[in-house]
Design a protein around this motif. Structure first.
Motif, short mmCIF file in Angstrom:
data_model
loop_
_atom_site.label_atom_id
_atom_site.label_comp_id
_atom_site.label_asym_id
_atom_site.label_seq_id
_atom_site.Cartn_x
_atom_site.Cartn_y
_atom_site.Cartn_z
N ASN A 153 0.42 20.28 2.11
CA ASN A 153 1.14 19.27 1.35
C ASN A 153 1.05 17.87 1.97
N VAL A 154 0.40 17.76 3.13
CA VAL A 154 0.22 16.46 3.80
C VAL A 154 -1.28 16.15 3.86
N LEU A 155 -1.68 14.99 3.35
CA LEU A 155 -3.09 14.59 3.36
C LEU A 155 -3.51 14.17 4.76
N LEU A 203 0.81 -1.22 0.00
CA LEU A 203 0.00 0.00 0.00
C LEU A 203 0.85 1.28 0.00
N PRO A 204 1.92 1.38 0.79
CA PRO A 204 2.74 2.61 0.72
C PRO A 204 3.26 2.89 -0.69
N CYS A 205 3.67 1.83 -1.38
CA CYS A 205 4.17 1.99 -2.76
C CYS A 205 3.06 2.48 -3.68
N LEU A 206 1.86 1.91 -3.52
CA LEU A 206 0.72 2.31 -4.35
C LEU A 206 0.29 3.74 -4.05
N LEU A 207 0.27 4.10 -2.76
CA LEU A 207 -0.10 5.46 -2.39
C LEU A 207 0.87 6.47 -2.98
N ASP A 208 2.16 6.13 -2.97
CA ASP A 208 3.16 7.02 -3.56
C ASP A 208 2.92 7.20 -5.06
N LEU A 258 -8.88 3.08 -4.77
CA LEU A 258 -7.79 3.75 -4.08
C LEU A 258 -7.30 4.95 -4.87
N GLU A 259 -7.13 4.80 -6.16
CA GLU A 259 -6.67 5.91 -7.00
C GLU A 259 -7.67 7.07 -6.95
N SER A 260 -8.97 6.76 -7.01
CA SER A 260 -9.99 7.81 -6.95
C SER A 260 -9.98 8.51 -5.59
N LEU A 261 -9.79 7.75 -4.52
CA LEU A 261 -9.73 8.35 -3.18
C LEU A 261 -8.56 9.32 -3.06
N VAL A 262 -7.40 8.90 -3.57
CA VAL A 262 -6.21 9.76 -3.50
C VAL A 262 -6.41 11.01 -4.36
N GLN A 263 -6.98 10.85 -5.54
CA GLN A 263 -7.21 12.01 -6.40
C GLN A 263 -8.13 13.02 -5.72
N ALA A 264 -9.22 12.51 -5.10
CA ALA A 264 -10.16 13.41 -4.42
C ALA A 264 -9.51 14.09 -3.22
N ALA A 265 -8.67 13.33 -2.48
CA ALA A 265 -7.99 13.88 -1.31
C ALA A 265 -7.01 14.97 -1.70
N VAL A 266 -6.26 14.75 -2.77
CA VAL A 266 -5.30 15.76 -3.24
C VAL A 266 -6.05 17.02 -3.67
N LEU A 267 -7.17 16.83 -4.35
CA LEU A 267 -7.95 17.97 -4.81
C LEU A 267 -8.49 18.78 -3.62
N ALA A 268 -8.85 18.07 -2.53
CA ALA A 268 -9.43 18.74 -1.35
C ALA A 268 -8.38 19.28 -0.39
N LYS A 273 -0.55 20.41 -7.94
CA LYS A 273 -0.45 20.75 -6.52
C LYS A 273 0.76 20.03 -5.92
N VAL A 274 1.33 20.59 -4.90
CA VAL A 274 2.45 19.97 -4.20
C VAL A 274 1.89 19.25 -2.97
N VAL A 275 1.59 17.96 -3.13
CA VAL A 275 1.12 17.11 -2.04
C VAL A 275 2.00 15.88 -2.06
N ASP A 276 2.82 15.71 -1.02
CA ASP A 276 3.83 14.66 -1.08
C ASP A 276 3.86 13.74 0.13
N ALA A 277 2.84 13.81 1.00
CA ALA A 277 2.86 12.94 2.18
C ALA A 277 1.44 12.71 2.69
N ILE A 278 1.32 11.68 3.53
CA ILE A 278 0.04 11.33 4.14
C ILE A 278 0.25 11.22 5.65
N ALA A 279 -0.61 11.87 6.43
CA ALA A 279 -0.48 11.85 7.89
C ALA A 279 -0.58 10.42 8.42
N ALA A 280 0.10 10.16 9.55
CA ALA A 280 0.18 8.80 10.10
C ALA A 280 -1.19 8.23 10.42
N ASP A 281 -2.08 9.04 11.02
CA ASP A 281 -3.40 8.51 11.38
C ASP A 281 -4.23 8.22 10.14
#
Length: 423
Positions: A348-350, A292-297, A334-344, A309-317
């Protein structure tokens, strides 16, 4: 360096002696006298090149080659100085055609040209990036897939909804001996209506037919790999008929074409004759949580570039929450979730609040985390309620009024429950 293996299918002692004298010192040369021995050898080992005599009896070398359905490059030779025969062999997929008696220098040159190839250099389409990682499921997948490609057997590609198949189909085609030909596809849901069956058979036959003896069709324009998707859209009888057609390959149908059939529902396998097929299952995301970390990256970089946008990390929780979720929609979800999160995202940390999980997803994750702690019923219920309130507050920017409205309870009740749970 280990010697490369060549299979010689030849019953003429003089030709065997010529080939052995020319090649045995530089290659592992295995000689079989006919079709039965060749099939037995290929069922146990894959050579780097096949040499076959057209003048075999009772079935000629071209008939045998067609029935072998091998992706291994093949050189054919014959005592006949028949140009149409050489053209026909080339159209059937033979890499080179030589005339007997064999000239040893010419034979060596042709063998060297066709056996060198690009071994070990796999073509990796970008659409397959979601299958990069170190999970045990992937270490099982690719050796089986490469063996299926080499065998040239038809492939049943089993993948749940939300698991992209086209990248695997591209991988099969680009790493096959037919990669210079065309990758063609048919979406079978387009032919689900009864009045379209005739059009389907016309399309399929056109794609899979061998060119006629007088055809000027270039080899590069012929079908090398055929992908059939959405076969579940058809009725059981139609499916059975299609599978039978592919397996039988009547005389005018190209037996060198590798057919890939995409399936979403594993239960359909019970209705298909799997003999001489390779079943390849693409692992769903829930079976690859260590990747999952590899896929999230991967998806984070893609979404950041897409939305500039400059979004390069995800909070631990947030990462813990993502690890606990089972992704019924797999990689596409998962890809759709990350896209929506980056947009929102506003930084730089989700954060958890950036991900658009629906209420059912929130409940499933919180329940799963509570049960994993091995608590008895009362503490587990308390932990579930606390976790749910925390998630809702995070998603609604700590707006207690909005959370109470979402849960359809009075705000005073929510505040009482929060005070009790935080003690």
């Amino acid at each position: 360096m280990a010697k490369k293996t060549i299979l010689l299918i030849e019953s003429d002692p003089k030709a065997v002696a010529t080939v052995t004298g020319a090649l045995a010192a530089d290659y592992n040369l295995t000689v079989v006298g006919g079709e039965v021995e060749a099939v037995d050898f290929l069922n146990n080992k894959t050579p780097q090149l096949i040499l076959i005599d057209f003048d075999l009896k009772p079935r000629d070398g071209l008939q045998i080659f067609s029935d072998l359905k091998t992706s291994v490059k093949t050189v054919m030779f014959s005592a006949s100085n028949n140009i149409p025969l050489a053209v026909l062999a080339s159209k059937a997929g033979v890499a080179a055609f030589l005339r007997k008696p064999l000239n040893t220098e010419e034979l060596k040159k042709v063998v060297e040209q066709n056996i060198s190839g690009e071994e070990g250099k796999l073509c990796w389409p970008k659409e397959l990036d979601f299958l990069q990682g170190e999970s045990s499921e992937l270490t099982k997948l690719f050796p089986r897939l490469l063996e299926a490609i080499k065998s040239n057997k038809d492939i049943i590609l089993l993948a749940e909804v939300g698991v992209p198949k086209i990248g695997l189909v591209d991988f099969v085609h680009l790493n096959s001996a037919r990669k210079k030909r065309q990758l063609m596809s048919l979406d079978l849901k387009d032919f689900a209506k009864e009045d379209l069956e005739a059009y389907f058979w016309s399309s399929l036959t056109e794609m899979m037919s061998l060119p006629g003896a007088n055809s000027i069709q270039a080899d590069e324009s012929r079908c090398g790999t055929l992908y059939l998707e959405n076969i579940e859209a058809l009725d059981a009888h139609f499916i059975k008929t299609i599978i039978g057609f592919i397996k039988q390959r009547r005389p005018k149908i190209d037996k060198s074409i590798q057919v890939v059939i995409g399936i979403n529902d594993e239960r359909l396998l019970q209705k298909i004759d799997l003999k001489d097929c390779c079943v390849i299952k693409i692992p769903p995301l829930r079976e690859r949580k260590e990747d999952l970390p590899c896929l999230l990256d991967l998806y984070l970089k893609g979404a950041s570039a897409q939305y500039n946008k400059v979004v390069d990390a995800i909070a631990a929780d947030a990462l813990k929450f993502l690890l606990a979720y089972d992704y019924p929609g797999n990689y596409q979800e998962l890809e759709s979730l990350v896209q929506a999160a980056v947009l929102a995202a506003s930084a730089n940390v989700l954060q958890k609040k950036d991900f658009p999980f629906d209420f059912n997803a929130l409940v499933k994750v919180v329940t799963k985390k509570s049960l994993r702690r091995g608590l008895s019923l009362a503490p587990a219920k308390q932990q579930f309620e606390k976790g749910l309130y925390e998630l809702l507050l995070a998603k609604l920017n700590q707006d207690q009024t909005a959370v109470a409205s979402f849960l359809d309870i009075p705000k005073t009740t929510l505040l009482e429950r929060l005070e009790h749970l935080m003690d």
